[in-house]
Design an enzyme around this catalytic site. Structure first.
Site, mmCIF file in Angstrom:
data_model
loop_
_atom_site.group_PDB
_atom_site.id
_atom_site.type_symbol
_atom_site.label_atom_id
_atom_site.label_comp_id
_atom_site.label_asym_id
_atom_site.label_seq_id
_atom_site.Cartn_x
_atom_site.Cartn_y
_atom_site.Cartn_z
ATOM 1 C CG ASP A 8 -2.203 0.893 0.900
ATOM 2 O OD1 ASP A 8 -2.137 1.706 -0.046
ATOM 3 O OD2 ASP A 8 -3.211 0.795 1.621
HETATM 4 C C1 NOJ Z 1 -3.935 3.961 0.096
HETATM 5 C C2 NOJ Z 1 -5.139 3.081 0.241
HETATM 6 O O1 NOJ Z 1 -5.081 2.384 1.455
HETATM 7 C C3 NOJ Z 1 -5.296 2.079 -0.895
HETATM 8 O O2 NOJ Z 1 -6.496 1.407 -0.736
HETATM 9 C C4 NOJ Z 1 -5.193 2.773 -2.209
HETATM 10 O O3 NOJ Z 1 -5.374 1.845 -3.241
HETATM 11 C C5 NOJ Z 1 -3.838 3.447 -2.305
HETATM 12 N N1 NOJ Z 1 -3.716 4.429 -1.258
HETATM 13 C C6 NOJ Z 1 -3.626 4.108 -3.656
HETATM 14 O O4 NOJ Z 1 -4.417 5.202 -3.787
#
Ligand code: NOJ
Length: 760
Positions: free
Chosen positions: A294
């Site tokens: 993430d």
């Molecule tokens: C953080 C989020 O937790 C995740 O779900 C998302 O896909 C990413 N950022 C990218 O935006």
């Protein structure tokens, strides 16, 4: 002047000939993908391999904290060097083509990029937020909604969504419940599979499908106290029985990628967790796609206290099985050195790269890196009628009727004076919900616009109060209005003589989602006061709720005669709500999460454990309860009304003493006993009465959405096998144990016909 050293022409020719001749082999479509990957990998330097494991943000849509470094110039240089495998937040055919061109035409090997984006509930034409869709219990519609999202995203140059979010969660304080399918593992598992199939379609290399990403692996939905990014500590039994099944279902449905979660799980960050990634996902489940971290979650292992610096974090994440680094900028900095000094084996890098390339080959990117880049197709697809029709259909199916005393609903189509109250009623932005970063602001049909289409009633509108004040930008804290009551008087005047008052209250669109945990679950700001003030002048209120999570509304539930849960329903929100209010669509949604009486009950969920003192048998305090509020939910999981009524009868079990391995058939008759045609979600729950580990008081193990005409009766049949009757112990072993199983079949998790059988 010093003479410049130059490379002799013959050497240049040899080099380019060598480069082209060698690298073209992997472009031979007649070879199978694994062979093509091997041919390509033979050509790659260690830097280029690590480059495939690096993902950069496109810079204009930030969906996380800004990283250090990572200037435009540096990204451009890295793209040219082949040090970038993927970009996120680059969207639109023009932009995607421009960036892809650098990778394909200016880097040595020309490996195409994979473009990822958070296509969470639609791209530009938005469906309801995922939690709302889950309330439909309609797997075909949910699949269709994901395919509409894929259709628009792929037309816009994208080939990979960071979805579905398959996190089970039972804590309404956590803002990200809006992205998932609610609290139940069985429903969540079915929806996970439907969404993956919707995004990926039959063929991953079709131009209108995109790779799915099951996230967040794992247990993110159980952050302590519902506080975003917080710690998770849980038993293995809970992990295996509740958290993992939707992820497994995603793998079985063919999901090609996974994303780590931000949290630690029992002390180890999910990003560096080889038990999750190597043992379970890539080992037991044989997942051969790739895992993306993430946003900056590799680097965050330093803050967690699990890695001492960037190099340590990189080696731990790579060794654990995180294949691609989203925005930590660490793999690209550290991994080559870590391989050279022996900390990370080159085979770890090779495995990650092979996985990433595999998905790129499967998407057909090597055969045509610009296959998603057709501007005419983009124009014809985004926002077209078919997509709007599909999201409208999904929106209607997602609405849950929570209360309808005195049959205030459906509204008569003529002769009424209707007062519409609430800033959210005219809001064209909030219905888009959170995670709608490609949608244009203010593009939803508001509730007011929807109701206005029914022209034969007289409409009056007053906003009463604002919910939020100032900007609602994704990256800013929301300012909620608690002090401005200046609109109350006008609203009361408007409501006073109306035949019916439609009040649209709840959360603004960005009040749930990432980074939006709450410790209060009532109506935000001064909306509760507004509701009570209007009630003083006119009791015939239909409360239409807009929210991205369960709310706690005990006063409304007791006093307001009609309550419609309308979530954040996307682009067509207002049309969907109007059709339901006027009875052109008979609501059939059922809650995918329990609605608490107050926030202190959280986490609250129907499939809880009994405790040793579940009931008040002796009229004293020594039983499991609260002294200030009932322990049950205000509205239970699976609950939802219709304009018609249903009667359940004739519950039968075909085999009272089945042996393990045999199946049991449960059947029930459901009749439409009211005055409208309607749909009902028939739900089957079991209880394993005594087992080697205590089991929940109820577990959903089957459901069917049926349509019944007025007066019609249908027999619904469920089949229970070892799969439904067994459970995982703390070692992750699946056990099927003999003993009594209670059965309940009904229209929600709280009521139904009951029976039992004994598994021998
Ligand atoms: C953080 C989020 O937790 C995740 O779900 C998302 O896909 C990413 N950022 C990218 O935006």
């Amino acid at each position: 002047m010093k003479k410049q050293k130059c490379i002799p022409l013959f050497l240049l020719l040899t080099l380019s000939f060598y480069g082209v001749a060698q690298t073209k082999k992997h472009l031979d479509k007649n070879k199978n993908i694994e062979e093509r990957i091997s041919l390509l990998m033979k050509e790659m330097t260690l830097d280029e391999k690590v480059g495939q494991m690096n993902q950069y943000n496109g810079s204009w849509d930030f969906t996380g904290p800004k990283p250090e470094g990572g200037s435009e110039e540096e990204k451009y240089i890295h793209l040219k060097k082949g040090w970038v495998g993927s970009m996120l937040n680059v969207r639109g055919v023009k932009e995607v083509r421009a960036v892809q061109k650098i990778a394909v035409e200016e880097s040595r090997l020309g490996i195409p990029l994979i473009f990822g984006f958070d296509v969470i509930h639609g791209y530009k034409t938005l469906s309801p937020i995922p939690l709302a869709e889950a309330a439909s219990w309609d797997l075909e519609a949910i699949k269709k909604s994901a395919s509409v999202a894929a259709d628009e995203a792929s037309a816009s140059g994208l080939n990979w969504t960071f979805g579905p979010n398959v996190d089970i969660s039972n804590d309404a304080r956590w803002g990200r419940v809006m992205e998932g399918a609610g609290e139940d593992v069985y429903l969540g598992t079915k929806i996970a599979a439907a969404r993956v199939k919707g995004f990926q379609g039959e063929k991953l290399d079709a131009r209108n499908t995109i790779a799915a990403c099951a996230k967040h692996f794992a247990a993110y939905g159980f952050v302590e106290a519902g506080r975003e990014y917080n710690t998770v500590d849980m038993s293995h039994s809970k992990l295996y029985n509740t958290v993992l099944p939707p992820f497994k279902a995603a793998v079985d449905a063919g999901a090609r990628t996974f994303m780590n979660s931000f949290n630690t799980l029992n002390g180890i960050p999910a990003t560096g967790n080889s038990f999750l990634l190597r043992d379970i996902l890539k080992g037991d489940w044989k997942f051969n796609g790739f895992v993306v971290s993430d946003w900056a979650s590799i680097k965050e292992m330093i803050s967690h206290g699990y890695a001492k610096d960037g190099a340590d974090a990189s080696s731990k994440a790579a060794i654990a099985g995180s294949d691609m680094d989203m925005e930590s900028h660490l793999y690209v900095k550290e991994l080559v050195g870590l391989v050279k000094n022996g900390t990370v084996k080159e085979s770890v890098v090779d495995d990650a790269v092979r996985r990433i390339l595999r998905v790129k080959f499967e998407l057909g990117l090597f055969d045509d890196p610009y296959k998603y880049c057709d501007e005419a197709h983009e124009k014809a697809t985004i926002g077209n009628k078919a997509n709007n029709d599909a999201v409208l259909d999904m929106a209607k199916k997602s609405i849950v009727l929570l209360k309808n005393d005195t049959n205030l609903l459906p509204l008569k189509k003529s002769g009424l004076k209707i007062a519409v109250i609430g800033a959210l009623a005219s809001d064209k932005n909030s219905p888009l919900g959170s995670w709608r970063i490609a949608a244009d602001d203010n593009t939803a049909v508001s509730v007011l616009e929807g109701i206005q289409k029914y022209k034969d009633n007289k409409l009056m509108y007053a906003k009463g109060t604002d919910v939020s004040i100032g900007e609602q930008l994704f990256v800013q804290e929301l300012k909620i209005n608690t002090t401005d009551f200046s609109g109350f008087e006008e609203a009361k005047k408007t409501a006073k003589d109306a035949d019916v008052v439609v009040m649209v209250l709840g959360e603004v669109g960005f009040q749930s989602g990432e980074g939006r945990s709450r410790t209060e679950l009532g109506l935000p700001g001064n909306q509760q006061q507004l509701l009570e003030e209007i009630y003083k002048v006119n009791k015939k209120i239909v409360l239409v709720l807009n929210n991205g999570r369960p709310l706690a509304l005990p006063w409304a539930s007791e006093n307001i005669p009609a309550i419609v849960e309308a979530w954040q329903l996307g682009t067509q929100a207002g049309n969907a709500v109007a059709e339901v209010l006027y009875g052109d669509y008979n609501p059939s949604g059922k809650l995918p999460m329990s609605f608490p009486r107050n926030v202190g009950q959280c986490p609250i969920y129907y499939n809880n454990y009994n405790t040793g003192r579940p009931e008040n048998t002796e009229a004293n305090v020594f039983w499991s309860h609260y002294s200030d509020v009932e322990k049950t939910a205000l509205y239970p999981f699976g609950f939802g009304l219709s304009y018609t009524t249903f009667k359940y009868s004739n519950l039968k079990i075909n085999n009272q003493n089945p042996k393990k391995g045999e199946s049991v058939e449960v059947s029930v008759d459901v009749s439409n006993t009211g005055g409208y045609d309607g749909k009902e979600v028939v739900q089957l729950y079991i209880r394993d009465v005594a087992a080697s580990l205590a089991r929940p008081v109820k577990e959903l193990k089957g459901f069917e959405l049926i349509s019944l005409k007025k007066g019609e009766t249908k027999t619904v049949r469920f089949t229970l096998t070892d799969k439904e009757l067994g459970f995982y112990n703390n070692n992750g072993e699946f056990l099927v144990e003999s003993g009594i199983f209670n059965i309940m079949v009904g229209g929600n998790s709280n009521e139904g016909l009951i029976s039992k059988f004994e598994l021998k």
